[in-house]
Design a protein around this motif. Structure first.
Motif, PDB file in Angstrom:
ATOM      1  N   TYR A   1      29.191  18.930  25.216  1.00 17.22           N
ATOM      2  CA  TYR A   1      29.643  20.021  24.339  1.00 17.22           C
ATOM      3  C   TYR A   1      30.508  21.017  25.110  1.00 17.22           C
ATOM      4  O   TYR A   1      31.508  21.518  24.600  1.00 17.22           O
TER       5      TYR A   1
ATOM      6  N   TYR B   1      32.561  12.899  20.621  1.00 16.95           N
ATOM      7  CA  TYR B   1      31.426  13.655  21.182  1.00 16.95           C
ATOM      8  C   TYR B   1      30.186  12.774  21.272  1.00 16.95           C
ATOM      9  O   TYR B   1      29.517  12.731  22.306  1.00 16.95           O
TER      10      TYR B   1
ATOM     11  N   LEU C   1      34.230  20.102  25.542  1.00 16.05           N
ATOM     12  CA  LEU C   1      35.110  20.177  24.372  1.00 16.05           C
ATOM     13  C   LEU C   1      35.846  21.518  24.341  1.00 16.05           C
ATOM     14  O   LEU C   1      35.369  22.526  24.857  1.00 16.05           O
TER      15      LEU C   1
END
Length: 175
Positions: A125, A165, A128
């Motif tokens: 995460y 992801y 990103l």
């Protein structure tokens, strides 16, 4: 000492009449047990002892029968408790190792795997961009209702970012 040594001649005749009945009762009731001969001998001996003590003018048969059944039940309770203790102690080590340790190991392993997965989620995460983080949050966390903030991305692009992801988390190279 035998049962006949306990009894006088009159009581011996009474006892001999009951031997077959006691044997049949024992066979019907306890014939399936591995220690049947011990039970049968206990029943016969206790009946003889009770007959030697009983007054023949009273209801001696009921007295002898109750004494025999009580002695048999006492014998059975002692033998069965001894067998249960033996089984309990023989299975004690196995049950501890299999039940408690296995469940504790499974719980620890599950907790470790959960922590590793959470760490992978956090690392992926953080890699990103801010816009991609908003898309991922909107796709996977519908509780907060953030879908209105990422309207400028097409449906395909949102799904592509979410898939990227997910794959980065599930791959072994997420570090």
């Amino acid at each position: 000492m035998t049962a006949n040594a306990l009894l006088d001649s009159h009581r011996e005749v009474l006892f001999e009449k009951k031997v077959e009945l006691i044997n049949n009762f024992a066979k019907k009731r306890y014939g399936h047990l591995s220690f049947f001969d011990d039970i049968k001998q206990t029943m016969l001996l206790e009946y003889a002892v009770a007959l030697s003590e009983a007054r023949l003018d009273d209801n001696y048969e009921a007295y002898c029968w109750r004494a025999m059944r009580w002695a048999t039940n006492t014998f059975l309770n002692k033998v069965l408790k001894k067998e249960e203790r033996t089984l309990c102690f023989s299975n004690f080590e196995n049950s501890i190792l299999e039940d408690d340790t296995a469940s504790q190991l499974d719980t620890c392993t599950a907790n470790i795997k959960q922590c590793m997965l959470i760490e992978k989620l956090r690392i992926a995460y953080n890699r990103l961009s801010k816009d991609e983080q908003c898309v991922v949050t909107a796709e996977f966390d519908t509780e907060f209702g953030l879908q209105s903030s990422v309207i400028n991305y097409s449906y395909d692009k949102k799904k592509r970012i979410a898939r990227k992801y997910k794959n980065s988390v599930l791959s072994a190279n997420s570090e």
